[in-house]
Design a protein around this motif. Structure first.
Motif, short mmCIF file in Angstrom:
data_model
loop_
_atom_site.label_atom_id
_atom_site.label_comp_id
_atom_site.label_asym_id
_atom_site.label_seq_id
_atom_site.Cartn_x
_atom_site.Cartn_y
_atom_site.Cartn_z
N ILE A 64 0.82 -1.21 0.00
CA ILE A 64 0.00 0.00 0.00
C ILE A 64 0.85 1.26 0.00
CG2 ILE A 64 -1.60 1.36 1.44
CD1 ILE A 64 -3.06 -1.29 1.97
N VAL A 65 1.97 1.23 0.68
CA VAL A 65 2.78 2.44 0.84
C VAL A 65 3.69 2.72 -0.36
CG1 VAL A 65 4.57 3.52 2.27
CG2 VAL A 65 2.64 2.39 3.34
N ILE A 66 4.21 1.69 -1.01
CA ILE A 66 5.12 1.94 -2.13
C ILE A 66 4.36 2.53 -3.32
CG2 ILE A 66 6.75 0.14 -1.46
CD1 ILE A 66 5.55 -1.61 -3.72
N PRO A 67 5.05 3.30 -4.13
CA PRO A 67 4.39 3.85 -5.33
C PRO A 67 4.12 2.76 -6.38
CG PRO A 67 6.61 4.76 -5.05
CD PRO A 67 6.40 3.77 -3.96
N ARG A 68 3.19 3.07 -7.26
CA ARG A 68 2.80 2.20 -8.37
C ARG A 68 2.13 0.90 -7.90
NH1 ARG A 68 7.80 4.19 -9.82
NH2 ARG A 68 8.85 2.23 -9.58
N PHE A 69 2.09 -0.10 -8.73
CA PHE A 69 1.50 -1.42 -8.45
C PHE A 69 0.06 -1.35 -7.95
CE2 PHE A 69 6.10 -1.64 -7.66
CZ PHE A 69 6.46 -2.52 -8.68
N PRO A 70 -0.84 -0.68 -8.70
CA PRO A 70 -2.22 -0.52 -8.22
C PRO A 70 -2.97 -1.84 -8.01
CG PRO A 70 -2.02 0.25 -10.49
CD PRO A 70 -0.63 -0.04 -10.00
N ARG A 71 -2.72 -2.84 -8.84
CA ARG A 71 -3.41 -4.13 -8.65
C ARG A 71 -2.98 -4.77 -7.33
NH1 ARG A 71 -6.25 -6.66 -12.19
NH2 ARG A 71 -5.16 -5.75 -13.96
N LEU A 72 -1.71 -4.70 -7.02
CA LEU A 72 -1.20 -5.23 -5.77
C LEU A 72 -1.82 -4.49 -4.58
CD1 LEU A 72 0.75 -7.25 -4.48
CD2 LEU A 72 2.53 -5.50 -4.67
N LYS A 73 -2.00 -3.19 -4.72
CA LYS A 73 -2.64 -2.39 -3.67
C LYS A 73 -4.07 -2.86 -3.43
CE LYS A 73 0.06 1.75 -4.61
NZ LYS A 73 1.14 1.31 -3.74
N GLU A 74 -4.80 -3.15 -4.51
CA GLU A 74 -6.17 -3.64 -4.37
C GLU A 74 -6.19 -4.95 -3.58
OE1 GLU A 74 -9.14 -2.23 -5.32
OE2 GLU A 74 -8.00 -0.47 -5.93
N TRP A 75 -5.27 -5.83 -3.87
CA TRP A 75 -5.19 -7.10 -3.15
C TRP A 75 -4.84 -6.85 -1.68
CZ3 TRP A 75 -6.73 -11.83 -4.37
CH2 TRP A 75 -7.00 -12.12 -5.70
N ALA A 76 -3.94 -5.91 -1.42
CA ALA A 76 -3.57 -5.61 -0.03
C ALA A 76 -4.76 -5.05 0.74
CB ALA A 76 -2.40 -4.63 0.00
N TYR A 77 -5.48 -4.11 0.14
CA TYR A 77 -6.68 -3.58 0.81
C TYR A 77 -7.70 -4.70 1.06
CZ TYR A 77 -5.48 1.40 0.52
OH TYR A 77 -4.90 2.64 0.69
N ALA A 78 -7.87 -5.58 0.07
CA ALA A 78 -8.80 -6.70 0.25
C ALA A 78 -8.33 -7.61 1.39
CB ALA A 78 -8.92 -7.50 -1.05
N GLY A 79 -7.03 -7.84 1.46
CA GLY A 79 -6.48 -8.66 2.54
C GLY A 79 -6.74 -8.05 3.90
N PHE A 80 -6.57 -6.74 4.02
CA PHE A 80 -6.84 -6.07 5.29
C PHE A 80 -8.33 -6.17 5.63
CE2 PHE A 80 -2.91 -3.27 4.65
CZ PHE A 80 -2.13 -4.13 5.41
N PHE A 81 -9.18 -6.06 4.61
CA PHE A 81 -10.62 -6.21 4.84
C PHE A 81 -10.93 -7.59 5.41
CE2 PHE A 81 -14.78 -7.66 3.50
CZ PHE A 81 -15.60 -6.64 3.93
N PHE A 82 -10.37 -8.63 4.78
CA PHE A 82 -10.62 -10.00 5.26
C PHE A 82 -10.02 -10.22 6.64
CE2 PHE A 82 -10.69 -10.98 0.53
CZ PHE A 82 -12.07 -10.99 0.47
N ASP A 83 -8.83 -9.69 6.88
CA ASP A 83 -8.18 -9.83 8.18
C ASP A 83 -9.04 -9.20 9.28
OD1 ASP A 83 -5.59 -10.29 9.86
OD2 ASP A 83 -6.06 -8.17 10.18
N LEU A 84 -9.49 -7.99 9.06
CA LEU A 84 -10.22 -7.26 10.09
C LEU A 84 -11.64 -7.77 10.29
CD1 LEU A 84 -8.77 -3.78 9.23
CD2 LEU A 84 -8.35 -5.08 11.33
N THR A 85 -12.33 -8.11 9.22
CA THR A 85 -13.68 -8.67 9.39
C THR A 85 -13.59 -10.07 9.99
OG1 THR A 85 -13.73 -9.45 7.09
CG2 THR A 85 -14.76 -7.30 7.56
N GLY A 86 -12.55 -10.82 9.62
CA GLY A 86 -12.33 -12.13 10.22
C GLY A 86 -12.03 -12.03 11.71
#
Length: 128
Positions: A64-86
């Protein structure tokens, strides 16, 4: 201050308080902090999950913090969503009550705000 600058500041504030705060959790999980080990044991998870979750948290922050790689950022945000809701669901199912289950949802609100406020260069552009 113009709206773009306010949005950029809001993005970084929510990103530091939300996704970037996973650095602390990731470190404590990977080093098998006593409180984290006790909490996961209480929730019924095996000790190796500390390492798995800790590494994922740290990799998510980097993505999330590094520049570029928008698809990877989407996966990271999704991972945090699953982690926190879980985490919230695990607390509810283990009988911890709503007050304890709400704690990860506060961080989830920050993660969602960070995702919603991210600048155009950090967004995945749809091909359509």
């Amino acid at each position: 201050m113009d709206n773009k600058r306010i949005k950029t500041i809001a993005y970084w504030v929510t990103t530091i308080l939300g996704p970037a705060s996973f650095v602390i959790g990731g470190f404590l999980f990977t080093t098998h902090g006593v409180q984290q080990a006790e909490q996961l044991s209480h929730l019924g998870y095996p000790p190796y999950m500390l390492t798995v979750l800790g590494i994922w948290k740290l990799l998510g922050v980097i993505a999330i913090v590094i520049p570029r790689f928008p698809r990877l950022k989407e996966w990271a945000y999704a991972g945090f969503f699953f982690d926190l809701t879980g985490a919230a669901a695990s607390h509810i199912f283990s009988g911890d009550g709503l007050a304890v289950a709400a704690q990860p949802l506060v961080f989830l609100a920050l993660v969602i705000a960070s995702w919603a406020l991210r600048p155009p260069g950090r967004k995945l552009v749809s091909a359509g």
